[in-house]
Design an enzyme around this catalytic site. Structure first.
Site, PDB file in Angstrom:
ATOM      1  N   ALA A   5       0.769  -1.130   0.164  1.00  0.00           N
ATOM      2  CA  ALA A   5      -0.020   0.171   0.015  1.00  0.00           C
ATOM      3  C   ALA A   5       0.823   1.140   0.130  1.00  0.00           C
ATOM      4  O   ALA A   5       0.271   2.292   0.288  1.00  0.00           O
ATOM      5  CB  ALA A   5      -0.888  -0.027   1.223  1.00  0.00           C
ATOM      6  N   LEU A  17       2.760   2.605   2.141  1.00  0.00           N
ATOM      7  CA  LEU A  17       2.481   3.376   3.193  1.00  0.00           C
ATOM      8  C   LEU A  17       3.787   4.257   4.073  1.00  0.00           C
ATOM      9  O   LEU A  17       3.482   4.993   4.839  1.00  0.00           O
ATOM     10  CB  LEU A  17       1.915   2.551   4.440  1.00  0.00           C
ATOM     11  N   SER A  18       4.896   3.668   3.757  1.00  0.00           N
ATOM     12  CA  SER A  18       5.958   4.273   4.358  1.00  0.00           C
ATOM     13  C   SER A  18       6.926   5.134   3.847  1.00  0.00           C
ATOM     14  O   SER A  18       7.880   4.705   3.252  1.00  0.00           O
ATOM     15  CB  SER A  18       6.674   2.927   5.174  1.00  0.00           C
ATOM     16  N   ILE A  21      11.970   2.952   0.973  1.00  0.00           N
ATOM     17  CA  ILE A  21      12.077   3.072  -0.373  1.00  0.00           C
ATOM     18  C   ILE A  21      11.321   1.821  -1.022  1.00  0.00           C
ATOM     19  O   ILE A  21      10.597   2.168  -2.099  1.00  0.00           O
ATOM     20  CB  ILE A  21      13.523   3.146  -0.922  1.00  0.00           C
ATOM     21  N   ALA A  22      11.701   0.711  -0.700  1.00  0.00           N
ATOM     22  CA  ALA A  22      10.840  -0.670  -1.049  1.00  0.00           C
ATOM     23  C   ALA A  22       9.615  -0.143  -0.851  1.00  0.00           C
ATOM     24  O   ALA A  22       8.813  -0.619  -1.967  1.00  0.00           O
ATOM     25  CB  ALA A  22      11.246  -1.830  -0.359  1.00  0.00           C
ATOM     26  N   GLU A  78      10.323   2.782  17.907  1.00  0.00           N
ATOM     27  CA  GLU A  78      10.172   1.782  17.001  1.00  0.00           C
ATOM     28  C   GLU A  78      10.861   0.631  17.616  1.00  0.00           C
ATOM     29  O   GLU A  78      11.047  -0.524  16.410  1.00  0.00           O
ATOM     30  CB  GLU A  78      10.667   2.249  15.566  1.00  0.00           C
ATOM     31  N   ARG A 115      12.150   8.440  12.942  1.00  0.00           N
ATOM     32  CA  ARG A 115      11.051   7.605  13.720  1.00  0.00           C
ATOM     33  C   ARG A 115      11.468   7.188  15.017  1.00  0.00           C
ATOM     34  O   ARG A 115      10.440   6.860  15.712  1.00  0.00           O
ATOM     35  CB  ARG A 115      10.836   6.394  12.756  1.00  0.00           C
ATOM     36  N   HIS A 168      15.376   2.843   9.511  1.00  0.00           N
ATOM     37  CA  HIS A 168      15.762   2.429  11.019  1.00  0.00           C
ATOM     38  C   HIS A 168      16.958   1.867  11.043  1.00  0.00           C
ATOM     39  O   HIS A 168      17.696   1.578   9.878  1.00  0.00           O
ATOM     40  CB  HIS A 168      14.807   0.822  11.369  1.00  0.00           C
ATOM     41  N   ASN A 215       8.539  -4.773   0.699  1.00  0.00           N
ATOM     42  CA  ASN A 215       7.798  -3.779   1.763  1.00  0.00           C
ATOM     43  C   ASN A 215       8.752  -3.130   2.702  1.00  0.00           C
ATOM     44  O   ASN A 215       8.551  -2.696   3.552  1.00  0.00           O
ATOM     45  CB  ASN A 215       6.656  -4.208   2.808  1.00  0.00           C
ATOM     46  N   CYS A 248      14.153  -7.679  10.149  1.00  0.00           N
ATOM     47  CA  CYS A 248      12.968  -6.952  10.430  1.00  0.00           C
ATOM     48  C   CYS A 248      12.038  -8.038  10.904  1.00  0.00           C
ATOM     49  O   CYS A 248      11.002  -7.659  12.071  1.00  0.00           O
ATOM     50  CB  CYS A 248      12.398  -6.087   9.409  1.00  0.00           C
TER      51      CYS A 248
HETATM   52  O1  SUG Z   1       7.835   0.346   9.184  1.00  0.00           O
HETATM   53  N1  SUG Z   1       7.138  -1.435   5.958  1.00  0.00           N
HETATM   54  C1  SUG Z   1       7.729  -1.494   7.467  1.00  0.00           C
HETATM   55  C2  SUG Z   1       9.058  -2.251   7.081  1.00  0.00           C
HETATM   56  C3  SUG Z   1       9.846  -2.247   8.649  1.00  0.00           C
HETATM   57  C4  SUG Z   1      11.128  -2.761   8.634  1.00  0.00           C
HETATM   58  N2  SUG Z   1      11.557  -3.098   9.869  1.00  0.00           N
HETATM   59  C5  SUG Z   1      12.833  -2.680  10.125  1.00  0.00           C
HETATM   60  N3  SUG Z   1      13.628  -2.103   9.536  1.00  0.00           N
HETATM   61  N4  SUG Z   1      13.081  -3.516  11.302  1.00  0.00           N
HETATM   62  C6  SUG Z   1       7.958  -0.149   7.842  1.00  0.00           C
HETATM   63  O2  SUG Z   1       8.127   0.889   7.046  1.00  0.00           O
HETATM   64  C7  SUG Z   1       5.384  -0.866   4.516  1.00  0.00           C
HETATM   65  C8  SUG Z   1       3.752  -1.337   4.520  1.00  0.00           C
HETATM   66  C9  SUG Z   1       3.310  -0.696   2.912  1.00  0.00           C
HETATM   67  O3  SUG Z   1       3.649  -0.018   2.382  1.00  0.00           O
HETATM   68  O4  SUG Z   1       1.952  -1.552   2.697  1.00  0.00           O
HETATM   69  C10 SUG Z   1       5.683  -1.052   6.010  1.00  0.00           C
HETATM   70  O5  SUG Z   1       5.064  -0.832   6.757  1.00  0.00           O
END
Ligand code: SUG
Length: 420
Positions: free
Chosen positions: A19, A21-22, A26-27, A164, A196, A232, A343, A349
């Site tokens: 979605a 959302l973050s 980048i992914a 986080e 964050r 992170h 994602n 993670c």
């Molecule tokens: O918080 N992705 C998570 C990935 C978290 C990775 N965690 C660590 N690095 N420990 C985030 O950004 C993407 C969801 C979306 O776009 O649908 C997302 O929430």
């Protein structure tokens, strides 16, 4: 009592989707709108756990959360059968609780004044799709670590300060069961992206966990790392026992940090990757540092890396030299977690590290081969094969993902959780 590291992986929920959302991840941004494969995603996660078990590591898991999160929507005035407004649908459906490194910050018993392992649930307040995770995370942690002789589970830091969890926390120690140095990494500025982890949240956690201030460090992430997509710290650094594996540009004042670390833990080995070998961009796209750095039962350390790290020529060249050399990291193991990677979630993670005696943890959260077989069978049968963005509005898919998770809760004897 034998303390050891247990990795608790978040099982990928049946609503896994892309979605976008973050911001700053980048992914997540690049894969916005792609079709996800929840079944494949969750099975990839189970295979990672299985591989870790076979290495002789202790493994646990957490359940995916109830999604779409109707109780949360209800509190926002969206009725039970109502269509979810576009502005909330991604957050309501997000399977982001899979990234267990963001579930909590963990201070093992040897580091705390009361000799208990302390966990503080992360408030994840910066991203609204993650800010509603803590409620169910807290329930699960209070179940898994209900033995108050050995654990203290704290509610989240007030949302004034972003937290986080373990993704911004490293622990270095001569051995897992010895007193360690806890390093809290926070952000000050991140170029165009939100920071964050706030230092005030980290300081509060250190106080609540009753850490020795002389054994605790607070270190700023470099702005360039955040701007390059290190939302992170665990995207640019990982620690295990006496080893720190980090990118040259991970920290703002690394000279001070490394000096403090060497003073507090003279045996520390810092394995730094120069930017001339692996750029920040390559580090972020390959998730070289989002590896699980583990101590194998045989004694050596291994990096459990995403396949993307092997596919990147600069990174794989570096890794080959690393294991051929005389350093502490002796082995690389590659795992396919591509669905999560898309994602922004790599092997590290997906897991929360807890140093504890497995016998003191609620056994329902501890993995063995037979349990993983049963979980995989449930996923293969009940998880949707694919989810396209438009599917999130489909009431039939909503019923399907709720049913799928309920089946998993039955298999794991965790039907007391919401939606069970
Ligand atoms: O918080 N992705 C998570 C990935 C978290 C990775 N965690 C660590 N690095 N420990 C985030 O950004 C993407 C969801 C979306 O776009 O649908 C997302 O929430």
């Amino acid at each position: 009592m034998s303390l050891r590291e247990i990795n608790f992986d978040g099982i990928v929920g049946p609503s896994h989707n892309y979605a976008g959302l973050s911001a700053g991840n980048i992914a997540s941004t690049n894969n916005y709108g792609s079709v996800s494969r929840p079944r494949e995603a969750a099975l990839q996660g189970v295979e990672k756990m299985r591989a870790n078990l076979r290495l002789g590591l202790a493994q646990g898991f957490f359940m995916p959360h109830l999604r779409p999160n109707r109780p949360w929507l209800d509190a926002l005035g969206v009725g039970a059968q109502e269509r979810i407004p576009d502005s909330l649908i991604g957050a309501a459906w997000s399977a982001s609780a899979m990234w267990a490194a963001n579930a909590a910050t963990v201070s093992p018993a040897p580091d705390t004044a009361d000799g208990r392992c302390h966990l503080t649930v992360a408030n994840l307040r910066t991203m609204h799709h993650r800010a509603h995770e803590w409620i169910e995370t807290l329930m699960q942690l209070r179940m898994a670590f209900s033995n108050e002789r050995h654990f203290a589970v704290n509610s989240p830091i007030q949302a004034t300060f972003g937290d986080e969890g373990a993704a911004n926390h490293m622990r270095l120690a001569p051995r897992h069961d010895a007193r360690g140095v806890e390093v809290f990494v926070y952000g000050i500025a991140g170029g165009p992206y939100p920071v964050r982890q706030h230092v005030e949240a980290s300081r509060a956690i250190a106080r609540l966990h009753r850490l020795d201030p002389n054994q605790t460090l607070f270190v700023a992430q470099s702005e360039e790392a955040i701007a390059a997509g290190a939302f992170h710290n665990d995207v640019v650094a990982v620690a295990n026992e006496h080893v720190l594996f980090a990118h040259e540009q991970a920290f703002a004042n690394k000279g001070y940090f490394y000096n403090d670390l060497r003073r507090l833990l003279p045996e520390v080995e810092i394995v730094e990757v120069p930017a001339s070998r692996v750029s920040l961009d390559d580090a972020v796209s390959s998730y070289l540092f989002n590896a699980q750095l583990v101590t194998l039962p045989s004694g050596g350390m291994a990096l459990i890396l995403p396949e993307e790290a092997r596919a990147n020529p600069a990174v794989s060249g570096f890794l080959q030299e690393l294991v051929a050399g005389n350093g502490p990291i002796r082995e690389t193991i590659f795992v396919d977690v591509r669905q999560s990677m898309s994602n922004g979630g790599g092997p590290a993670c997906l897991r929360l590290r807890v140093v504890a005696d497995p016998a003191t943890v609620d056994p329902r959260f501890i993995a063995d081969e037979a349990k993983l077989d049963a979980i995989a069978e449930c996923i293969a049968r009940d998880w949707p094969e694919r989810i396209a963005p438009a599917d999130l509005a489909d009431p039939a898919l909503e019923a399907e993902v709720i049913h799928a998770r309920r089946m998993l809760l039955r298999v794991t004897d965790l039907t007391v959780l919401p939606g069970g």
